[in-house]
Design a protein around this motif. Structure first.
Motif, PDB file in Angstrom:
ATOM      1  N   THR A 169     -12.878  58.628 -24.333  1.00  0.00           N
ATOM      2  CA  THR A 169     -11.427  58.768 -24.231  1.00  0.00           C
ATOM      3  C   THR A 169     -10.834  57.519 -23.594  1.00  0.00           C
ATOM      4  O   THR A 169      -9.888  57.586 -22.838  1.00  0.00           O
ATOM      5  N   GLN A 185      -9.051  54.763 -16.414  1.00  0.00           N
ATOM      6  CA  GLN A 185      -8.662  56.167 -16.375  1.00  0.00           C
ATOM      7  C   GLN A 185      -8.362  56.604 -14.960  1.00  0.00           C
ATOM      8  O   GLN A 185      -7.780  57.651 -14.725  1.00  0.00           O
ATOM      9  N   ARG A 209      -5.601  57.667 -20.779  1.00  0.00           N
ATOM     10  CA  ARG A 209      -6.618  58.530 -21.390  1.00  0.00           C
ATOM     11  C   ARG A 209      -6.337  58.665 -22.878  1.00  0.00           C
ATOM     12  O   ARG A 209      -5.283  59.169 -23.268  1.00  0.00           O
ATOM     13  N   ALA A 210      -7.273  58.213 -23.673  1.00  0.00           N
ATOM     14  CA  ALA A 210      -7.120  58.288 -25.120  1.00  0.00           C
ATOM     15  C   ALA A 210      -7.561  59.660 -25.622  1.00  0.00           C
ATOM     16  O   ALA A 210      -8.359  59.777 -26.545  1.00  0.00           O
ATOM     17  N   GLU A 211      -7.055  60.710 -24.992  1.00  0.00           N
ATOM     18  CA  GLU A 211      -7.424  62.078 -25.363  1.00  0.00           C
ATOM     19  C   GLU A 211      -6.644  62.552 -26.574  1.00  0.00           C
ATOM     20  O   GLU A 211      -5.435  62.408 -26.632  1.00  0.00           O
ATOM     21  N   LYS A 212      -7.348  63.175 -27.493  1.00  0.00           N
ATOM     22  CA  LYS A 212      -6.657  63.729 -28.665  1.00  0.00           C
ATOM     23  C   LYS A 212      -6.123  65.105 -28.312  1.00  0.00           C
ATOM     24  O   LYS A 212      -6.576  66.135 -28.820  1.00  0.00           O
ATOM     25  N   SER A 213      -5.152  65.106 -27.427  1.00  0.00           N
ATOM     26  CA  SER A 213      -4.602  66.363 -26.940  1.00  0.00           C
ATOM     27  C   SER A 213      -3.102  66.354 -27.149  1.00  0.00           C
ATOM     28  O   SER A 213      -2.430  65.370 -26.867  1.00  0.00           O
ATOM     29  N   HIS A 218      -0.072  66.874 -21.355  1.00  0.00           N
ATOM     30  CA  HIS A 218      -0.848  65.649 -21.507  1.00  0.00           C
ATOM     31  C   HIS A 218       0.000  64.461 -21.946  1.00  0.00           C
ATOM     32  O   HIS A 218       0.817  64.577 -22.846  1.00  0.00           O
ATOM     33  N   THR A 220      -0.817  60.117 -22.721  1.00  0.00           N
ATOM     34  CA  THR A 220      -1.934  59.162 -22.801  1.00  0.00           C
ATOM     35  C   THR A 220      -1.800  58.093 -21.716  1.00  0.00           C
ATOM     36  O   THR A 220      -2.769  57.441 -21.353  1.00  0.00           O
ATOM     37  N   MET A 427      -0.250  61.112 -28.168  1.00  0.00           N
ATOM     38  CA  MET A 427      -1.092  60.811 -29.324  1.00  0.00           C
ATOM     39  C   MET A 427      -0.260  60.393 -30.543  1.00  0.00           C
ATOM     40  O   MET A 427      -0.668  59.523 -31.313  1.00  0.00           O
TER      41      MET A 427
END
Lengths: 432, 432
Positions: A169, A185, A209-213, A218, A220, A427
């Protein structure tokens, strides 16, 4: 250029001639009198014009003034009891400085995509201004609390060769001839090294955070404050968090009354945020959840639904501490009383806002930390400097990270993090 | 865990028993008395042990204590006139908490590469601690000045689709399915939009330049504060900069005396930083440089050598204003009195420190700004939102960016930016 009088200063200028410059919020006219509401960033004021005082052209210009056009109003400050700022401007002349043809954001419902696409203009709306002010006060309160408590701010790098909590992430960038760098992060690992130099330290900056959320909780790119204290254990860490959160809530309640009003926030909710906060072990929390019929087994991390259930009906944040080792990050200190758990805590905000803080005592034993790095399959060579901290005068220390946007959302009553930062990054959004 | 007494609090505990925990700075023994200097981040204190009070094993442990090992010392606080903090600890017991075998940084000269490679340990050195404290005070002073002046902090995004000053020196990262994102070189374009919402605003965070530059005045990641003010012109902008720089210098002088002492800084240099600062047009500056034999033609930007020549012999910073349009960024406002120049300024620090601020009045005319974007060959579609600010209620506004590390270097007397930030990032360094 002659500087105009800020609207926030008008109340102290009753009876004086002034020039106000700002943006047109709205215009209303009875045919003989016109009321022009102007905002300039420091506040808004009603400017009252009489038809008899103006020539035809100026009257026409005035009554046709566009929403968000810029104007200069000359007049005299008059006391007015009905005004929220105690004064209005008895205006005698108007100059339109710039038009604003078909300003995209109208006083009606817009879809969220439209608003985010026009974030640069949406920021001018009263609710967004209130949120930016509450955010500013929250940041200032955090910094003031830490400074008064003896902390030094030591900002940590964004571009880093070492990775933080979890690979996969991370945003990556090519770094000259040195290969790949990652966007931090967390500043924690770095700020730990500063605690050995300065005792009580913190960093406060953007993290990534490169979270796919796609949830409302959230972003990024978000801001996090991360205090770290030498010679402090996990209990002391929770004490510190409690003191800081109470201080910040009281400051926002004290200094942002008008902005909280704009948000429609129930002020009693903020007044209730006083010590002590309840402290519940993870093990107890899981037992309660199981009793209440939730499907959760000891060992897995708590989800947003679990957090909401645990805080339901509470008026204060709740500490949940001593989570299972396998659910948490490698750097947390093993609990001597129960080695399957670590000396850590989350702080869960009430009203469904969930986790706003994650903290822990750090593993200060070289061999145990190295074993954990190996267990997690982390690149050992990247953590040599971090291990050094346990090699040269190791010391018990603890710290935590508080997410700024989650805290601002909770304090202000905003439902979605995307309104609590000027230019939210998600995202599906990187512009404007 | 019982919290130890911070060394900074010992002076108020004369006559009391205390436990001090910290790192061993040095040990000296006469055979009958031993002097152990301990630091804990809040300060350092001398602990005096008598051979007669200790058993053989403890005496041996004490006299063999390693540099930077951690210890707990129990004793009584005694007034001592020779001590910089007014007290010492009359110690009666010692516990070594952790060793520090062959601490890499010794009290001798080390090469800069070695020190940077051990930055996590180098941070513990007195000079580095002093610099981190001066940096902290500089940041606090900046924020306090702006807050007292009515500013709201509005932090701008790091991840951005739009580019700032110049392509080619941008770090890039893949952003989910949305293509390439860039790390912000400046928050200015964004903070301008916030000025239309809140009047007086600033951002203060890390910025990034992928410049292939190896000078002592360049970092690839550095912190910048960027105030932006609605209804303020270029002259007002210089007034604001002057007030802020003087406020910050006075605060650092007032509150960091000991740390400036550690740096060997000449305090008279800071005391001299008072209003007014001289203001010289770029055109006059070039004439002076030409007279002094420098090779420079009207139209090119000033180099570090030119800046040093212009400030030589001065005790205060110097404003140079109204640079040629072709040497500066696209968003600067054309000078109505001389359209070949723009309404901008740099602020040059004395003693060879050079540019610490770049500022300008922004182009507020839609057509002129669009023409400049086209002239520079910038991607027009990326700047639609920025142009919108000139379409919907445009307004005169100005602002500036002050480089934190350059300012800290100047105020503290550090020669190289790499010491003014905890983990410096340069073309050749991304670790630790």
């Amino acid at each position: 250029m002659t500087a105009p009088t800020p609207i926030s200063e008008l109340a102290s200028r009753t009876g004086s001639p002034v020039v106000v410059k700002g943006w047109v919020r709205r215009i209303r006219s009875s045919g003989r009198i016109a009321f022009l509401v102007v905002r300039d960033g420091t506040g808004e004021v009603q400017c009252v014009f009489s038809r008899a005082d103006l020539d035809d052209a100026t009257w026409q210009t005035l009554t046709a003034a566009e929403h968000e056009s810029t104007v200069a109003v000359t007049g005299e400050v008059c006391a007015d009891k009905r005004s929220p700022i105690g004064v209005e401007v008895s205006a005698n002349s108007l100059r339109v400085l710039s038009g604003s043809p078909e300003f995209p954001i109208q006083p009606k419902e817009h879809g969220i995509d439209f608003l985010l696409e026009h974030r640069h203009l949406w920021l001018r709306s009263p609710r967004q201004v209130a949120l930016m002010r509450i955010r500013d006060e929250t940041m200032r309160a955090i910094r003031d609390f830490l400074h008064e408590d003896g902390f030094t701010c030591v900002d940590t790098p964004i571009l880093t060769g070492a990775i933080g909590e979890s690979a996969g992430t991370l945003f990556e960038t090519e770094y000259f001839d040195l290969g790949t760098a990652y966007l931090a992060q967390t500043g924690q690992l770095y700020v730990e090294t500063a605690a050995a130099a300065l005792g009580k330290v913190y960093c406060f900056g953007p993290t990534f955070r490169a979270e796919k959320s796609k949830t409302r909780r959230h972003l990024t790119e978000f801001w996090m404050v991360e205090p770290e204290v030498a010679w402090m254990d996990s209990d002391g860490n929770m004490d510190l968090q409690e003191r800081m959160v109470c201080y910040v809530a009281a400051r926002v309640l004290d200094r942002c009354q008008a902005d909280l009003g704009t948000m429609g926030r129930d002020l009693d909710r903020l007044a209730a945020i006083v010590p002590p906060f309840n402290r519940m072990s993870y093990t107890d929390a899981v037992a309660r959840l199981q009793e209440a019929g939730h499907e959760i087994e000891w060992g897995s991390d708590l989800g947003a639904g679990h957090e909401a259930a645990l805080t339901e009906g509470r008026s204060k944040p709740l500490f949940v501490h001593d989570y299972p080792k396998r659910a948490k990050a490698f750097y947390m200190k093993e609990n001597p009383d129960n080695p399957a758990t670590v000396k850590c805590n989350d702080l869960l905000a009430p009203e469904g806002y969930g986790e706003i803080i994650g903290g822990s005592q750090r593993e200060d034993d070289y061999d145990r930390l190295l074993a954990r790095i190996r267990e997690e399959g982390l690149p050992e060579e990247s953590y040599g400097w971090y291990l050094d901290l346990r090699k040269y005068g190791t010391f018990p220390h603890s710290g935590f990270g508080l997410g700024l946007e989650r805290t601002v959302a909770w304090l202000s009553g905003a439902q979605h993090l995307r309104e609590t930062i000027a230019y939210p990054r998600m995202m599906t959004r990187i512009t404007p």
